[in-house]
Design a protein around this motif. Sequence first.
Motif, PDB file in Angstrom:
ATOM      1  N   SER A 203     -11.418   6.271  -0.028  1.00 45.50           N
ATOM      2  CA  SER A 203     -12.544   6.136   0.091  1.00 45.50           C
ATOM      3  C   SER A 203     -13.467   7.787   1.111  1.00 45.50           C
ATOM      4  O   SER A 203     -14.958   7.541   0.541  1.00 45.50           O
ATOM      5  N   ALA A 204     -12.636   8.157   0.732  1.00 39.02           N
ATOM      6  CA  ALA A 204     -13.055  10.213   1.252  1.00 39.02           C
ATOM      7  C   ALA A 204     -11.729  10.891   0.725  1.00 39.02           C
ATOM      8  O   ALA A 204     -10.910   9.996   0.692  1.00 39.02           O
ATOM      9  N   PHE A 205     -12.232  11.774   0.444  1.00 34.37           N
ATOM     10  CA  PHE A 205     -10.969  12.785  -0.064  1.00 34.37           C
ATOM     11  C   PHE A 205     -11.668  14.163  -0.306  1.00 34.37           C
ATOM     12  O   PHE A 205     -12.665  14.732  -0.318  1.00 34.37           O
TER      13      PHE A 205
ATOM     14  N   THR B  42      -9.015   9.354   3.358  1.00 33.69           N
ATOM     15  CA  THR B  42      -9.129   7.543   4.102  1.00 33.69           C
ATOM     16  C   THR B  42      -9.140   6.765   2.855  1.00 33.69           C
ATOM     17  O   THR B  42      -9.321   7.066   1.736  1.00 33.69           O
ATOM     18  N   LEU B  43      -7.689   5.441   2.821  1.00 33.59           N
ATOM     19  CA  LEU B  43      -8.313   4.989   1.889  1.00 33.59           C
ATOM     20  C   LEU B  43      -9.358   3.897   1.978  1.00 33.59           C
ATOM     21  O   LEU B  43      -9.694   3.604   2.382  1.00 33.59           O
ATOM     22  N   GLY B  44      -8.967   3.375   0.924  1.00 39.60           N
ATOM     23  CA  GLY B  44     -10.395   2.267   0.451  1.00 39.60           C
ATOM     24  C   GLY B  44     -10.497   1.278   1.009  1.00 39.60           C
ATOM     25  O   GLY B  44      -9.624   0.624   1.458  1.00 39.60           O
TER      26      GLY B  44
ATOM     27  N   GLY C 243      -2.809  -0.135   1.840  1.00 37.06           N
ATOM     28  CA  GLY C 243      -2.324   0.159   2.327  1.00 37.06           C
ATOM     29  C   GLY C 243      -0.547   1.699   1.509  1.00 37.06           C
ATOM     30  O   GLY C 243      -0.537   1.328  -0.444  1.00 37.06           O
ATOM     31  N   ILE C 244      -0.310   2.436   2.391  1.00 39.68           N
ATOM     32  CA  ILE C 244       0.925   3.191   1.625  1.00 39.68           C
ATOM     33  C   ILE C 244       1.986   2.995   1.925  1.00 39.68           C
ATOM     34  O   ILE C 244       1.697   2.870   3.633  1.00 39.68           O
ATOM     35  N   ALA C 245       3.100   3.116   1.798  1.00 44.52           N
ATOM     36  CA  ALA C 245       4.559   3.806   2.120  1.00 44.52           C
ATOM     37  C   ALA C 245       4.601   4.967   1.469  1.00 44.52           C
ATOM     38  O   ALA C 245       5.968   5.196   0.695  1.00 44.52           O
TER      39      ALA C 245
ATOM     40  N   ASN D 260      -6.527   3.950   8.867  1.00 43.39           N
ATOM     41  CA  ASN D 260      -5.966   4.510   7.189  1.00 43.39           C
ATOM     42  C   ASN D 260      -6.628   5.984   7.164  1.00 43.39           C
ATOM     43  O   ASN D 260      -6.546   5.780   5.737  1.00 43.39           O
ATOM     44  N   GLN D 261      -6.737   7.133   8.218  1.00 46.97           N
ATOM     45  CA  GLN D 261      -7.504   8.117   7.877  1.00 46.97           C
ATOM     46  C   GLN D 261      -5.453   8.779   7.615  1.00 46.97           C
ATOM     47  O   GLN D 261      -4.849   8.892   8.895  1.00 46.97           O
ATOM     48  N   TYR D 262      -5.126   9.790   7.055  1.00 43.75           N
ATOM     49  CA  TYR D 262      -4.339  10.812   6.734  1.00 43.75           C
ATOM     50  C   TYR D 262      -4.649  12.180   6.919  1.00 43.75           C
ATOM     51  O   TYR D 262      -5.656  12.603   6.593  1.00 43.75           O
TER      52      TYR D 262
END
Length: 431
Positions: free
Chosen positions: A307-309, A330-332, A337-339, A390-392
């Motif tokens: 959703s944001a990059f 930020t994931l959509g 999710g991610i692993a 969900n923000q990395y």
Amino acid sequence: MIAKFALYLSVIAMIGFSAGVLAQPTQVSITAPASNPTTGVQGSSVVFSGTATETDPNALPLTYTWNFSDGTSQAGQTVNYQIATTATVGSTITATLEVTNATNVLADTQPTTSVTVVAANSTTPVSSNLIYVANYFANTVTLIDPASKNVLTTLTVNGRPYGRAFSSDGKYTYIVYPKKGAPSGTVSVFDTYTRMVTAQATVGNGPNNVAITPDGSLAYTTNFALFGTVTVTNTSTNTVTATIPVGRYPTGVAITPDGTTAYVASYSDGTLSVIDIASNAVTKTIQLGPYLLSVGNVLPTTSTPFSAFNVQNLSISPKNGALSFSSNFTLGLSSVGIAPAIQATTLNIGNFALYIPAGSFKPEWWGAYWFGGTFQGETVEVLLQLLANNQYLLNVYAFNAKLFDINNPVTVRLNIGGENGTTLAYPTFLP
């Protein structure tokens, strides 16, 4: 005299009021009773439950009686009724609920509910939506209805149950437990329709957890022992097809949604074994840390945009192949999710490409993931950290990288397990 007369009237009023209260009739009301399941095969069990209320608290407790159309009766708010093995398929068994209070006042109405007897080859998994609780020291498995929060029944098993897994269609649940006084363990197959054990398979010593392949054909059971193994069982024949050596005291096991790979966590040596299901061979052992207890469900591969990059502080030195930048993404909203520890990561910056294979990220004790190594002659360090919601944060450093024909702006692409984003960055070129 007037005072005595007033006192007399007061006493009469109090007596009349008290008599009026005592004269009020009690009332027992029954909430519509229910049966679970509403259909059952010959010999299977059905749980009947109901609730009643009483207007007078002094008339408690309430007594519940179930009268069945086959002439039998049972007492209790919740009862476990066994359909006769001779019951006619297609027939209906009706249960009438009677409730009385402590003064033997019967409820005004006696509602009914029923269960229909169906053929034994029915394939409807009516109990797969229940909660199955393994009672390790009691040698039992408790079934709970999540809607009513009631215990429906308790199944007795020949050992101490621990791990369990459902088949993908919900028809069967597999429960593992060690055999009493035996060096091997057992996987019991429960039919979720009849709530009965339909088959058993012998596995290794100290079975701990079990996972079923998506097509339902194989069961992978971890055996908690010093020289740990995973037993592979054919669910059609309930025979062992393979025994796979893994780490010390294996515990958790999970299978990818495509059915190609199994992951096994070992408690003592802290390893995660990656098993190729086609060959039943360990293709990689990932060192994580001691005291691993379980492996979560493996995330399905998706293709969901971030959703944001954005990319900040991108510095490039084509002459010596140096590259560094910081990024936030930020994931959509529809992301699963991610692993990072078990998913592959791909990063593209113009013509520069970095591929980090699944299992290469190392989890840090403070919650981040780190990768460092040489990729096609390029030295790379990557730090990935969850910030919140969900923000990395992603930091990348590369040396001896093949950097040429980099435009300004340059397109940056990031893909982690199918979750992806694309953005433009404006690099600073260094000598």
